[in-house]
Scaffold this active site. Structure first.
Site, PDB file in Angstrom:
ATOM      1  N   GLY A  86       0.805  -1.217   0.000  1.00 46.29           N
ATOM      2  CA  GLY A  86       0.000   0.000   0.000  1.00 46.29           C
ATOM      3  C   GLY A  86       0.838   1.265   0.000  1.00 46.29           C
ATOM      4  O   GLY A  86       2.070   1.219  -0.109  1.00 46.29           O
ATOM      5  N   GLN A  87       0.154   2.396   0.114  1.00 47.00           N
ATOM      6  CA  GLN A  87       0.830   3.696   0.032  1.00 47.00           C
ATOM      7  C   GLN A  87       1.964   3.806   1.057  1.00 47.00           C
ATOM      8  O   GLN A  87       3.079   4.184   0.727  1.00 47.00           O
ATOM      9  CB  GLN A  87      -0.189   4.834   0.258  1.00 47.00           C
ATOM     10  N   ASP A 128       0.542  -9.099   1.693  1.00 45.07           N
ATOM     11  CA  ASP A 128      -0.588  -8.280   1.221  1.00 45.07           C
ATOM     12  C   ASP A 128      -1.598  -9.237   0.602  1.00 45.07           C
ATOM     13  O   ASP A 128      -1.266 -10.388   0.326  1.00 45.07           O
ATOM     14  CB  ASP A 128      -0.117  -7.216   0.202  1.00 45.07           C
ATOM     15  N   ARG A 182      -2.880  -8.498  -2.293  1.00 48.64           N
ATOM     16  CA  ARG A 182      -2.755  -8.272  -3.736  1.00 48.64           C
ATOM     17  C   ARG A 182      -1.300  -8.442  -4.168  1.00 48.64           C
ATOM     18  O   ARG A 182      -0.401  -8.374  -3.325  1.00 48.64           O
ATOM     19  CB  ARG A 182      -3.238  -6.861  -4.078  1.00 48.64           C
ATOM     20  N   TYR A 219     -14.264   4.255   9.998  1.00 48.04           N
ATOM     21  CA  TYR A 219     -12.794   4.184  10.055  1.00 48.04           C
ATOM     22  C   TYR A 219     -12.304   4.710  11.407  1.00 48.04           C
ATOM     23  O   TYR A 219     -11.499   4.063  12.084  1.00 48.04           O
ATOM     24  CB  TYR A 219     -12.244   5.033   8.909  1.00 48.04           C
TER      25      TYR A 219
HETATM   26  N1  LIG Z   1      -2.436   7.110   3.942  1.00 46.03           N
HETATM   27  C1  LIG Z   1      -2.804   7.949   4.888  1.00 46.03           C
HETATM   28  O1  LIG Z   1      -2.972   9.151   4.635  1.00 46.03           O
HETATM   29  C2  LIG Z   1      -2.992   7.449   6.306  1.00 46.03           C
HETATM   30  C3  LIG Z   1      -3.303   8.377   7.294  1.00 46.03           C
HETATM   31  C4  LIG Z   1      -3.514   7.939   8.591  1.00 46.03           C
HETATM   32  C5  LIG Z   1      -3.359   6.587   8.898  1.00 46.03           C
HETATM   33  N2  LIG Z   1      -3.049   5.711   7.911  1.00 46.03           N
HETATM   34  C6  LIG Z   1      -2.947   4.288   8.269  1.00 46.03           C
HETATM   35  O2  LIG Z   1      -1.764   3.722   7.757  1.00 46.03           O
HETATM   36  C7  LIG Z   1      -1.998   2.340   7.412  1.00 46.03           C
HETATM   37  C8  LIG Z   1      -1.595   2.095   5.980  1.00 46.03           C
HETATM   38  O3  LIG Z   1      -2.352   2.940   5.148  1.00 46.03           O
HETATM   39  P1  LIG Z   1      -2.072   3.095   3.595  1.00 46.03           P
HETATM   40  O4  LIG Z   1      -2.302   4.510   3.257  1.00 46.03           O
HETATM   41  O5  LIG Z   1      -0.794   2.452   3.227  1.00 46.03           O
HETATM   42  O6  LIG Z   1      -3.315   2.267   3.024  1.00 46.03           O
HETATM   43  P2  LIG Z   1      -3.437   1.573   1.582  1.00 46.03           P
HETATM   44  O7  LIG Z   1      -4.894   1.378   1.340  1.00 46.03           O
HETATM   45  O8  LIG Z   1      -2.630   2.302   0.568  1.00 46.03           O
HETATM   46  O9  LIG Z   1      -2.729   0.173   1.833  1.00 46.03           O
HETATM   47  C9  LIG Z   1      -3.322  -0.839   2.613  1.00 46.03           C
HETATM   48  C10 LIG Z   1      -2.825  -2.179   2.073  1.00 46.03           C
HETATM   49  O10 LIG Z   1      -3.442  -3.202   2.871  1.00 46.03           O
HETATM   50  C11 LIG Z   1      -3.809  -4.267   1.993  1.00 46.03           C
HETATM   51  N3  LIG Z   1      -4.880  -5.015   2.632  1.00 46.03           N
HETATM   52  C12 LIG Z   1      -6.191  -4.681   2.726  1.00 46.03           C
HETATM   53  N4  LIG Z   1      -6.861  -5.625   3.389  1.00 46.03           N
HETATM   54  C13 LIG Z   1      -5.970  -6.577   3.724  1.00 46.03           C
HETATM   55  C14 LIG Z   1      -6.064  -7.800   4.414  1.00 46.03           C
HETATM   56  N5  LIG Z   1      -7.234  -8.252   4.884  1.00 46.03           N
HETATM   57  N6  LIG Z   1      -4.935  -8.516   4.619  1.00 46.03           N
HETATM   58  C15 LIG Z   1      -3.742  -8.087   4.137  1.00 46.03           C
HETATM   59  N7  LIG Z   1      -3.601  -6.945   3.447  1.00 46.03           N
HETATM   60  C16 LIG Z   1      -4.702  -6.194   3.250  1.00 46.03           C
HETATM   61  C17 LIG Z   1      -4.248  -3.584   0.704  1.00 46.03           C
HETATM   62  O11 LIG Z   1      -4.175  -4.460  -0.409  1.00 46.03           O
HETATM   63  C18 LIG Z   1      -3.250  -2.436   0.609  1.00 46.03           C
HETATM   64  O12 LIG Z   1      -2.116  -2.759  -0.169  1.00 46.03           O
HETATM   65  C19 LIG Z   1      -3.485   2.093   7.711  1.00 46.03           C
HETATM   66  O13 LIG Z   1      -3.618   1.557   9.013  1.00 46.03           O
HETATM   67  C20 LIG Z   1      -4.078   3.475   7.675  1.00 46.03           C
HETATM   68  O14 LIG Z   1      -5.241   3.554   8.452  1.00 46.03           O
HETATM   69  C21 LIG Z   1      -2.855   6.106   6.613  1.00 46.03           C
END
Ligand SMILES: NC(=O)c1ccc[n+]([C@@H]2O[C@H](COP(=O)([O-])OP(=O)(O)OC[C@H]3O[C@@H](n4cnc5c(N)ncnc54)[C@H](O)[C@@H]3O)[C@@H](O)[C@H]2O)c1
Length: 318
Positions: A11-12, A34, A36, A142
Site C-alpha cells: 500500500g501507500q 498483502d 494483492r 474508520y
Molecule cells: N495514507 C494515509 O494518509 C494514512 C493516514 C492515517 C493513517 N493511515 C494508516 O496507515 C496504514 C496504511 O495505510 P495506507 O495509506 O498504506 O493504506 P493503503 O490502502 O494504501 O494500503 C493498505 C494495504 O493493505 C492491503 N490489505 C487490505 N486488506 C488486507 C487484508 N485483509 N490482509 C492483508 N492486506 C490487506 C491492501 O491491499 C493495501 O495494499 C493504515 O492503518 C491506515 O489507516 C494512513
C-alpha cells in the site's frame, strides 16, 4: 528490530516503509504480506513476499515462524472514505485483522507497530492544538475502528506486556504508490492534475484545514518510534504527529508558484467533506517530540517542491 513482517505492505505507506527497512535491514529480513500482488512488482521480486489475508491466523503464524519474526508492522486496513462504502467490511478488516496480529505478537513475543489516524478524532475534539489525550468520538466507521484499535493496543500492552507502539498519522503525501481511499487523497491527486492538465477539481472545500505529513518523515517516524527507549514511552496506543496543516487553497497557491497557470475549482464530495469537517485542524505533537525525538523535515513549501519534481520525472518517463 531484526526480522520484520509488514502487513498491507504494497500500500501507500507499506511500500515506502518496506523499501526503507530493506535498505537498512537487508531484503531477506523484511518480509512482506498483502492480499494483492498487482502493484510494486520490484518489492515482490526483491525479497520474501506472501499473499495472505492478515486475518488468516494460521498462515501468518507460519510466516512468523519461518522467518523468525521479532517485529510486526501492521498496516493492512480499510481507509476512511472507502470505509464509508461498506462499514461492516471496514470493521472486519481493521478490528479482526488487528486482533489476529495482536494475538500473534503476544504468542511469539513480537514488537508491534500499528498506526492510528487523525480520523480517531471527531467534531467534539478540540480542533486546534488537539491534545495527545482528549475527547475521541469519531463519526466515521474508520475512526471508530481506529479508537478501538488504540484501546486494544493499550489493553495488550497492559495485560500481556506486548510491546505495542503507534502514531496517529495525519494525511500522508507520497508519489510511489497511489493512495488507498482516504479523505486527504486530494493532497496527492492535485499534483498529478496540476502537472497533466493545469487544473484540479477538488472534493474538499477551499478553507478546510487538515494535518499532513510527507512520506519520508512518516517512514522515519516509524523507524524512530520502533527504536525508541521503551522506558521513555508514556503512550502505547498512538502518538499525535504532524508536520504541516494546510487547506486546499493553500496547497493550490503553493503549486501556483511553480505552475502559474494552474487553477483549482471545487466540486465538494459530501462524504469526504463531512469526514474532513469532523477532523482536527492541527494536532499538538509535543509528546512525540519529547519522548522519542520526532522531528519532521518537510513543511508545505519543501513538500510541494519535492512532489512536483518527483512526479514530473515519473510522468515524463512513463
Ligand atoms: N495514507 C494515509 O494518509 C494514512 C493516514 C492515517 C493513517 N493511515 C494508516 O496507515 C496504514 C496504511 O495505510 P495506507 O495509506 O498504506 O493504506 P493503503 O490502502 O494504501 O494500503 C493498505 C494495504 O493493505 C492491503 N490489505 C487490505 N486488506 C488486507 C487484508 N485483509 N490482509 C492483508 N492486506 C490487506 C491492501 O491491499 C493495501 O495494499 C493504515 O492503518 C491506515 O489507516 C494512513
Amino acid at each position: 528490530m531484526k526480522n520484520i513482517l509488514i502487513t498491507g505492505a504494497l500500500g501507500q505507506l507499506g511500500s515506502e516503509i518496506a523499501l526503507a527497512l530493506r535498505a537498512i535491514y537487508s531484503n531477506q529480513n523484511v518480509v512482506l504480506v498483502d492480499i494483492r500482488n498487482d502493484i510494486n512488482k520490484q518489492l515482490i521480486i526483491d525479497g520474501p513476499f506472501y499473499i495472505s489475508d492478515c486475518r488468516d491466523r494460521e498462515k501468518i503464524i507460519q510466516i512468523v515462524k519461518k522467518h523468525n519474526i521479532d517485529t510486526i508492522i501492521h498496516l493492512a486496513a480499510i481507509l476512511s472514505a472507502r470505509g464509508e462504502m461498506d462499514p461492516p467490511h471496514a470493521w472486519d478488516i481493521n478490528i479482526n485483522g488487528l486482533t489476529t496480529i495482536l494475538e500473534i505478537a503476544k504468542e511469539f513475543n513480537c514488537s508491534l507497530f500499528t498506526p492510528s489516524s487523525i480520523g480517531a478524532f471527531g467534531s467534539s475534539t478540540p480542533k486546534d492544538n488537539t491534545p495527545q489525550v482528549t475527547i475521541q468520538r469519531p463519526s466515521s466507521i474508520y475512526g471508530i475502528t481506529k479508537v478501538a484499535g488504540e484501546l486494544l493496543c493499550d489493553y495488550y500492552y497492559n495485560k500481556y506486556n506486548v510491546d505495542t507502539r503507534g502514531v496517529r498519522f495525519p494525511g500522508l503525501i507520497s508519489y510511489l504508490t497511489p493512495p488507498g481511499g482516504g479523505t486527504t487523497d486530494y493532497a496527492i491527486e492535485i499534483f498529478y492534475e496540476a502537472l497533466r492538465n493545469k487544473r484540479y477539481v477538488c472534493p474538499i472545500q477551499a478553507d478546510t484545514y487538515m494535518d499532513m505529513l510527507y512520506i519520508s518523515d512518516a517512514v522515519q517516524a516509524v523507524i524512530d518510534l520502533m527504536n525508541a527507549d521503551p522506558n521513555k514511552l508514556k503512550h502505547r496506543n498512538a502518538y499525535n504527529i504532524t508536520a504541516m496543516s494546510f487547506s486546499p487553497r493553500m496547497i493550490a497557491n503553493e503549486i501556483k508558484k511553480h505552475i502559474p497557470e494552474f487553477e483549482i475549482v471545487y466540486e465538494i464530495d459530501p462524504v469526504k467533506q463531512r469526514i474532513a469537517d469532523s477532523w482536527p485542524n492541527k494536532l499538538d505533537d509535543s509528546e512525540a517530540r519529547e519522548q522519542w525525538g520526532y522531528n519532521p523535515v518537510y513543511d508545505l513549501e519543501k513538500m510541494v517542491y519535492d512532489m512536483l519534481d518527483k512526479i514530473s520525472r515519473r510522468l515524463c518517463c512513463a
